[in-house]
Motif scaffolding. Structure first.
Motif, PDB file in Angstrom:
ATOM      1  N   GLN A 179       0.865  -1.166   0.202  1.00  0.00           N
ATOM      2  CA  GLN A 179       0.029  -0.001   0.060  1.00  0.00           C
ATOM      3  C   GLN A 179       0.928   1.136  -0.015  1.00  0.00           C
ATOM      4  O   GLN A 179       2.206   1.159   0.431  1.00  0.00           O
ATOM      5  N   GLN A 180       0.389   2.483  -0.396  1.00  0.00           N
ATOM      6  CA  GLN A 180       1.164   3.521  -0.407  1.00  0.00           C
ATOM      7  C   GLN A 180       1.587   3.787   0.773  1.00  0.00           C
ATOM      8  O   GLN A 180       2.705   4.480   0.864  1.00  0.00           O
ATOM      9  N   GLU A 181       1.052   3.615   2.094  1.00  0.00           N
ATOM     10  CA  GLU A 181       1.340   4.082   3.437  1.00  0.00           C
ATOM     11  C   GLU A 181       2.566   3.108   3.855  1.00  0.00           C
ATOM     12  O   GLU A 181       3.104   3.397   4.787  1.00  0.00           O
ATOM     13  N   ASP A 182       2.889   2.169   3.232  1.00  0.00           N
ATOM     14  CA  ASP A 182       4.255   1.276   3.350  1.00  0.00           C
ATOM     15  C   ASP A 182       5.384   2.146   2.776  1.00  0.00           C
ATOM     16  O   ASP A 182       6.622   1.625   3.150  1.00  0.00           O
ATOM     17  N   SER A 183       5.215   3.192   2.117  1.00  0.00           N
ATOM     18  CA  SER A 183       6.528   3.956   1.539  1.00  0.00           C
ATOM     19  C   SER A 183       7.272   4.296   3.036  1.00  0.00           C
ATOM     20  O   SER A 183       6.567   4.952   3.773  1.00  0.00           O
ATOM     21  N   ALA A 184       8.529   3.825   3.002  1.00  0.00           N
ATOM     22  CA  ALA A 184       9.308   4.180   3.943  1.00  0.00           C
ATOM     23  C   ALA A 184      10.669   3.798   3.930  1.00  0.00           C
ATOM     24  O   ALA A 184      10.928   3.227   2.757  1.00  0.00           O
ATOM     25  N   VAL A 185      11.467   4.060   4.860  1.00  0.00           N
ATOM     26  CA  VAL A 185      12.826   3.397   4.784  1.00  0.00           C
ATOM     27  C   VAL A 185      12.757   2.279   5.782  1.00  0.00           C
ATOM     28  O   VAL A 185      12.659   2.668   7.084  1.00  0.00           O
ATOM     29  N   TYR A 186      13.104   1.139   5.351  1.00  0.00           N
ATOM     30  CA  TYR A 186      13.312   0.000   6.250  1.00  0.00           C
ATOM     31  C   TYR A 186      14.708  -0.307   6.592  1.00  0.00           C
ATOM     32  O   TYR A 186      15.583  -0.450   5.831  1.00  0.00           O
ATOM     33  N   LEU A 187      15.071  -0.193   7.806  1.00  0.00           N
ATOM     34  CA  LEU A 187      16.420  -0.310   8.523  1.00  0.00           C
ATOM     35  C   LEU A 187      16.241  -1.614   9.235  1.00  0.00           C
ATOM     36  O   LEU A 187      15.565  -1.823  10.009  1.00  0.00           O
ATOM     37  N   THR A 203      16.778   0.454   3.224  1.00  0.00           N
ATOM     38  CA  THR A 203      16.040   0.292   1.804  1.00  0.00           C
ATOM     39  C   THR A 203      15.056   1.185   1.967  1.00  0.00           C
ATOM     40  O   THR A 203      14.008   1.314   2.693  1.00  0.00           O
ATOM     41  N   ARG A 204      15.083   1.983   0.818  1.00  0.00           N
ATOM     42  CA  ARG A 204      14.013   3.138   0.573  1.00  0.00           C
ATOM     43  C   ARG A 204      12.949   2.492  -0.263  1.00  0.00           C
ATOM     44  O   ARG A 204      13.174   2.137  -1.437  1.00  0.00           O
ATOM     45  N   LEU A 205      11.838   2.158   0.192  1.00  0.00           N
ATOM     46  CA  LEU A 205      10.581   1.715  -0.458  1.00  0.00           C
ATOM     47  C   LEU A 205       9.802   2.670  -0.981  1.00  0.00           C
ATOM     48  O   LEU A 205       9.418   3.441  -0.054  1.00  0.00           O
ATOM     49  N   GLY A 225      19.078  10.708   6.284  1.00  0.00           N
ATOM     50  CA  GLY A 225      17.952   9.609   6.277  1.00  0.00           C
ATOM     51  C   GLY A 225      17.993   8.349   5.853  1.00  0.00           C
ATOM     52  O   GLY A 225      17.228   7.413   5.686  1.00  0.00           O
ATOM     53  N   ARG A 226      19.363   7.930   6.169  1.00  0.00           N
ATOM     54  CA  ARG A 226      19.694   6.390   6.020  1.00  0.00           C
ATOM     55  C   ARG A 226      20.180   5.778   7.231  1.00  0.00           C
ATOM     56  O   ARG A 226      19.417   5.976   8.488  1.00  0.00           O
TER      57      ARG A 226
END
Lengths: 116, 114
Positions: A83-91, A111-113, B40-41
């Motif tokens: 979903q669009q709200e899943d857009s984020a940076v996953y660390l 990872t920037r999604l 931002g990383r």
């Protein structure tokens, strides 16, 4: 490698598609964590693995999110039907052991999604 | 939800000046950690202070902890342009020991002007 690595570094996907994000922790680290960082929500805990214990999944926002850790090393975070709200940076982060008080967690570059 | 609140949200100073950032938290803790994030990383662990410590130093960093006020401060002395980054405090969630999942504050964006 010397540090935590994550792949891909960037991922653009269409709404409704599934994505897999990979994390390679520091060799020998038994604890592995996933966090998410998005505008307006800050840094949020998602899931935590420690050795062979059952993972702590209390931070996963919905059942579309899952993660596994194979052989006590590499971890994959899967988001289904994005979903669009899943857009984020996953660390992803790792640390030597549960209860270690000598230091903090070691983070990967993320990872920037982006979900269109 | 965020355990910690940080202030200021943004701080702009000149090179050579000192920068002070504050963090407040809500529950009892075993330790408090400070992290830096560039662009931002990935986050970089800076320093950990245990609940029985009041002050800790690491190079140009000085961290204080006041458990009675549930607050901590991070002081960067003689700042450099390379210190420009976001700084976060983080605490293990309630009941957890130091190696467990962290709850982060909102962060302070520090800009050091040459």
């Amino acid at each position: 490698g010397a540090g935590v690595s994550q792949s891909p570094s960037n991922k653009v996907t269409e709404k409704g598609k599934d994505v897999e994000l990979r994390c390679d922790p520091i060799s020998g680290h038994t604890a592995l964590y996933w966090y998410r960082q998005s505008l307006g929500q800050g840094l949020e805990f998602l899931i935590y693995f420690q050795g062979n214990s059952a993972p702590d999944k209390s931070g996963l926002p919905s059942d579309r999110f899952s993660a596994e850790r194979t052989g006590g090393s590499v971890s994959t975070l899967t988001i289904q039907r994005t979903q669009q709200e899943d857009s984020a940076v996953y660390l992803c982060a790792s640390s030597p052991a549960y209860g270690t008080s000598g230091g903090g967690q070691f983070f990967g570059p993320g990872t920037r999604l982006t979900v269109l | 939800s965020q355990q910690g609140e940080e202030d200021p949200q943004a701080l702009s100073i000149q090179e050579g000046e000192n920068a002070t950032m504050n963090c407040s938290y809500k529950t009892s803790i075993n330790n408090l950690q400070w992290y830096r994030q560039n662009s931002g990383r990935g986050l970089v662990h800076l320093i950990l202070i245990r609940s029985n410590e009041r002050e800790k130093h690491s190079g140009r960093l000085r961290v204080t902890l006041d458990t009675s006020k549930k607050s901590s401060s991070l002081l960067i002395t003689a700042s450099r342009a390379a210190d420009t980054a976001s700084y976060f405090c983080a605490t293990p969630q309630r009941g957890e020991t130091s190696g467990s999942r962290l709850t982060f504050g909102e962060g302070t964006q520090l800009t050091v002007n040459p």
